[in-house]
Design a protein around this motif. Structure first.
Motif, PDB file in Angstrom:
ATOM      1  N   HIS A  65       0.841  -1.205   0.000  1.00  0.00           N
ATOM      2  CA  HIS A  65       0.000   0.000   0.000  1.00  0.00           C
ATOM      3  C   HIS A  65       0.877   1.256   0.000  1.00  0.00           C
ATOM      4  O   HIS A  65       0.637   2.201  -0.762  1.00  0.00           O
ATOM      5  CB  HIS A  65      -0.889   0.032   1.253  1.00  0.00           C
ATOM      6  CG  HIS A  65      -2.213  -0.635   1.107  1.00  0.00           C
ATOM      7  ND1 HIS A  65      -3.150  -0.260   0.175  1.00  0.00           N
ATOM      8  CD2 HIS A  65      -2.785  -1.645   1.819  1.00  0.00           C
ATOM      9  CE1 HIS A  65      -4.241  -1.013   0.305  1.00  0.00           C
ATOM     10  NE2 HIS A  65      -4.036  -1.867   1.296  1.00  0.00           N
ATOM     11  N   CYS A  66       1.879   1.261   0.873  1.00  0.00           N
ATOM     12  CA  CYS A  66       2.742   2.442   1.005  1.00  0.00           C
ATOM     13  C   CYS A  66       3.460   2.750  -0.303  1.00  0.00           C
ATOM     14  O   CYS A  66       3.518   3.911  -0.736  1.00  0.00           O
ATOM     15  CB  CYS A  66       3.773   2.215   2.117  1.00  0.00           C
ATOM     16  SG  CYS A  66       3.087   2.183   3.786  1.00  0.00           S
ATOM     17  N   VAL A  67       4.013   1.724  -0.929  1.00  0.00           N
ATOM     18  CA  VAL A  67       4.726   1.930  -2.187  1.00  0.00           C
ATOM     19  C   VAL A  67       3.787   2.480  -3.257  1.00  0.00           C
ATOM     20  O   VAL A  67       4.145   3.401  -4.004  1.00  0.00           O
ATOM     21  CB  VAL A  67       5.375   0.616  -2.653  1.00  0.00           C
ATOM     22  CG1 VAL A  67       5.976   0.767  -4.045  1.00  0.00           C
ATOM     23  CG2 VAL A  67       6.454   0.174  -1.663  1.00  0.00           C
ATOM     24  N   SER A  68       2.579   1.948  -3.332  1.00  0.00           N
ATOM     25  CA  SER A  68       1.616   2.422  -4.326  1.00  0.00           C
ATOM     26  C   SER A  68       1.149   3.837  -4.020  1.00  0.00           C
ATOM     27  O   SER A  68       0.990   4.665  -4.932  1.00  0.00           O
ATOM     28  CB  SER A  68       0.413   1.471  -4.383  1.00  0.00           C
ATOM     29  OG  SER A  68       0.812   0.179  -4.806  1.00  0.00           O
ATOM     30  N   LEU A  69       0.926   4.139  -2.753  1.00  0.00           N
ATOM     31  CA  LEU A  69       0.520   5.496  -2.375  1.00  0.00           C
ATOM     32  C   LEU A  69       1.574   6.514  -2.769  1.00  0.00           C
ATOM     33  O   LEU A  69       1.251   7.616  -3.236  1.00  0.00           O
ATOM     34  CB  LEU A  69       0.272   5.556  -0.865  1.00  0.00           C
ATOM     35  CG  LEU A  69      -1.026   4.937  -0.355  1.00  0.00           C
ATOM     36  CD1 LEU A  69      -0.973   4.746   1.155  1.00  0.00           C
ATOM     37  CD2 LEU A  69      -2.216   5.819  -0.736  1.00  0.00           C
ATOM     38  N   ALA A  70       2.834   6.154  -2.580  1.00  0.00           N
ATOM     39  CA  ALA A  70       3.922   7.095  -2.879  1.00  0.00           C
ATOM     40  C   ALA A  70       4.016   7.408  -4.367  1.00  0.00           C
ATOM     41  O   ALA A  70       4.628   8.413  -4.747  1.00  0.00           O
ATOM     42  CB  ALA A  70       5.245   6.543  -2.369  1.00  0.00           C
ATOM     43  N   LYS A  71       3.421   6.561  -5.191  1.00  0.00           N
ATOM     44  CA  LYS A  71       3.451   6.807  -6.635  1.00  0.00           C
ATOM     45  C   LYS A  71       2.348   7.747  -7.096  1.00  0.00           C
ATOM     46  O   LYS A  71       2.342   8.187  -8.254  1.00  0.00           O
ATOM     47  CB  LYS A  71       3.351   5.475  -7.385  1.00  0.00           C
ATOM     48  CG  LYS A  71       4.567   4.582  -7.191  1.00  0.00           C
ATOM     49  CD  LYS A  71       4.418   3.258  -7.911  1.00  0.00           C
ATOM     50  CE  LYS A  71       5.644   2.373  -7.672  1.00  0.00           C
ATOM     51  NZ  LYS A  71       5.501   1.048  -8.331  1.00  0.00           N
ATOM     52  N   LEU A  72       1.401   8.058  -6.187  1.00  0.00           N
ATOM     53  CA  LEU A  72       0.384   9.052  -6.530  1.00  0.00           C
ATOM     54  C   LEU A  72       1.046  10.426  -6.596  1.00  0.00           C
ATOM     55  O   LEU A  72       2.018  10.700  -5.885  1.00  0.00           O
ATOM     56  CB  LEU A  72      -0.730   9.050  -5.485  1.00  0.00           C
ATOM     57  CG  LEU A  72      -1.580   7.783  -5.380  1.00  0.00           C
ATOM     58  CD1 LEU A  72      -2.575   7.911  -4.233  1.00  0.00           C
ATOM     59  CD2 LEU A  72      -2.311   7.509  -6.689  1.00  0.00           C
ATOM     60  N   PRO A  73       0.543  11.325  -7.418  1.00  0.00           N
ATOM     61  CA  PRO A  73       1.176  12.650  -7.551  1.00  0.00           C
ATOM     62  C   PRO A  73       1.251  13.398  -6.224  1.00  0.00           C
ATOM     63  O   PRO A  73       0.275  13.436  -5.464  1.00  0.00           O
ATOM     64  CB  PRO A  73       0.257  13.364  -8.549  1.00  0.00           C
ATOM     65  CG  PRO A  73      -0.437  12.270  -9.293  1.00  0.00           C
ATOM     66  CD  PRO A  73      -0.608  11.144  -8.316  1.00  0.00           C
ATOM     67  N   ARG A  74       2.408  13.954  -5.936  1.00  0.00           N
ATOM     68  CA  ARG A  74       2.626  14.857  -4.791  1.00  0.00           C
ATOM     69  C   ARG A  74       2.137  14.248  -3.472  1.00  0.00           C
ATOM     70  O   ARG A  74       1.452  14.901  -2.686  1.00  0.00           O
ATOM     71  CB  ARG A  74       1.937  16.200  -5.035  1.00  0.00           C
ATOM     72  CG  ARG A  74       2.418  16.928  -6.284  1.00  0.00           C
ATOM     73  CD  ARG A  74       1.696  18.248  -6.474  1.00  0.00           C
ATOM     74  NE  ARG A  74       0.255  18.060  -6.548  1.00  0.00           N
ATOM     75  CZ  ARG A  74      -0.404  17.673  -7.635  1.00  0.00           C
ATOM     76  NH1 ARG A  74       0.250  17.412  -8.748  1.00  0.00           N
ATOM     77  NH2 ARG A  74      -1.714  17.531  -7.620  1.00  0.00           N
TER      78      ARG A  74
END
Length: 480
Positions: A65-74
């Motif tokens: 989840h964390c890795v995917s969240l970090a790929k969201l813009p800004r």
């Protein structure tokens, strides 16, 4: 003395009132401080807080989840949890993106302590965790737009997260992995008053989430019918680093796992500077053993006596068919409360053609082992009957067929005869291992068929699935 009763009653009421006033003042003060703190939005960034009341490094789904969240813009990600196991490389190597707030675990009681001592200690442990989480979530992390939590554990995670989300005006996102009260029921019994209290807390505070994910369609339906919660099914899928292991990496891995270094004749070294699988030149041995892997937390919901009995059956079958069946190296990974119990049982077994090793692997070595194995076994049965074994997802990502213990919703993951096989008894498991490994390593048609059946599953990985099912939840407007 009778005339003193009203005075004592009034004094008691006054004390309770004073406590409530103090609590109200503290809550209002915290609300004011939290609301006055600027959001990351003011810096044109979104902040998501991920709460894991456990060893963060042993919570793979929350790390993904964390890795995917970090790929969201800004977007920046604050992680609140306990340390112990190193997280995956994507998180450990990016401290500016993943801000880790590791709390100190509460003091642990000796495992030999009586059950009553654990019950008496539980309220103090919960209070310790409440204070830790409230402080960290209120003042240490950036003011979040979303708070993502996993359930279980439910107590005190759900009540605290709901409280802090209200303070921050954040959306509370609950990821339902299972039901906490059913896990507690494994040790205390489903009718125990503590289990009933846990059910009440979970059912009340679980409904306070703004958005919900769950791991199976069966759990989604149960949440809807029995809890009034509308959740989105976010099936577990493997990240890209779960894949078949190149031969060049196999020898290096087995050289790093001491438990696998004993040869089948008991002599220790393999003789040519190689390992159980590779020779001194780094090539696979023609007479190598088949590798069977099982991963576990060594908890009561996994009966490893089933696997041990099946391995005993395989020993007998190999004695009868030495030219058709390979020797077998069974590697069981993980750590947990029943590990010592089963290790003692393993040490008492008399096996010649089967070797059993227990090992704890790093997050980097675990997928390499799965990718080098030939067959996986899952004994997970689920305390609720509504969650799926993450270990099978990992194995499928490595193109590793699995023999899985049957339970109600397993069909959402394991398609019997297509990408794996299912069993109910040790005798069935023993027959399956024999049938799948017959002809190893060059003529394993049944095993190859199952491996081919994993292709579609592997094409729909975690990132693709998360982007479709979960990303929209974190793009929604925050609360006021």
């Amino acid at each position: 003395m009778v005339t003193d009763v009203p005075a004592m009653l009034l004094f008691g009421v006054a004390c309770i009132g004073a406590i409530l006033i103090v609590v109200a003042v503290v809550v209002v003060a915290m609300w004011s401080v939290c609301r006055l703190r600027p959001r990351e939005d003011g810096l044109q960034r979104r902040s998501v807080t991920v709460l894991v009341l456990g060893d963060f490094g042993r919570s793979p789904r929350m790390q993904y989840h964390c890795v995917s969240l970090a790929k969201l813009p800004r977007t920046v990600v604050d992680v609140v949890g306990y340390g112990g196991t190193d997280p995956i490389d994507e998180i450990a190597a990016a401290p500016s993106t993943f801000r880790l707030h590791m709390m100190r675990p509460p003091p642990a009681l000796p495992k030999s302590a009586p059950k009553i001592v654990f019950l008496l200690y539980a309220p103090f442990k919960v209070l310790y965790q409440v204070v830790q989480m409230v402080w960290t979530l209120s003042f240490s992390v950036s003011r979040p737009s979303h708070i993502l939590i996993q359930n279980p554990p439910s107590i005190p995670t759900l009540p605290v997260a709901a409280f802090v989300a209200a303070l921050h005006g954040a959306r509370l996102v609950v990821d339902w992995h299972n039901y906490g009260y059913t896990i507690l029921g494994l040790s205390l019994g489903s009718t125990h008053p503590v289990v009933k209290l846990a059910w009440a807390i979970e059912s009340v505070f679980g409904r306070l989430g703004t958005s919900h994910f769950c791991v199976t369609d069966a759990m989604r339906e149960d949440l809807r019918v029995n809890w009034g919660v509308n959740a989105r099914t976010l099936h577990d899928r493997p990240p890209p680093f779960f894949r078949p292991t190149p031969v060049s990496d196999v020898g290096q891995l087995f050289a790093r796992i001491p438990a696998t270094s004993v040869a089948f004749d008991g002599s220790g070294a393999c003789g040519d500077g190689g390992t159980a699988l590779t020779n001194g030149t780094g090539h696979l041995r023609s007479d190598r053993p088949a590798i069977l892997v099982s991963s576990t937390s060594w908890t009561p919901d996994e009966d490893f006596a089933i696997l041990l009995a099946a391995l005993q059956d395989y020993e007998i079958a190999r004695e009868a068919e030495p030219l058709q069946l390979p020797r077998l190296l069974c590697i069981i990974t993980g750590k947990g409360p029943l590990k010592a119990f089963y290790e003692k049982k393993i040490s008492e077994m008399h096996l010649v053609h089967v070797k059993i090793a227990t090992a704890w692997l790093t997050a980097a070595d675990y997928p390499v082992l799965l990718g080098a194995a030939n067959l996986g076994v899952s004994l997970h049965t689920s305390s609720s009957g509504l969650d799926l074994p993450m270990k099978v997802v990992d194995m499928f990502g490595c193109a590793l067929p699995v023999c899985a213990k049957q339970f109600s919703c397993l069909h959402e993951l394991v398609k019997d005869g297509i990408n794996g096989v299912t069993f109910d008894t040790s005798a069935q498991l023993g027959v399956q291992i024999v049938d799948l490994l017959r002809g190893f390593p060059n003529n394993t048609q049944q095993l190859d068929k199952l491996r081919t059946g994993l292709k579609a599953f592997r094409e729909n990985g975690w990132e693709r699935n998360w982007t479709a099912e979960a990303a929209p939840t974190f793009s929604r407007e925050k609360r006021d």
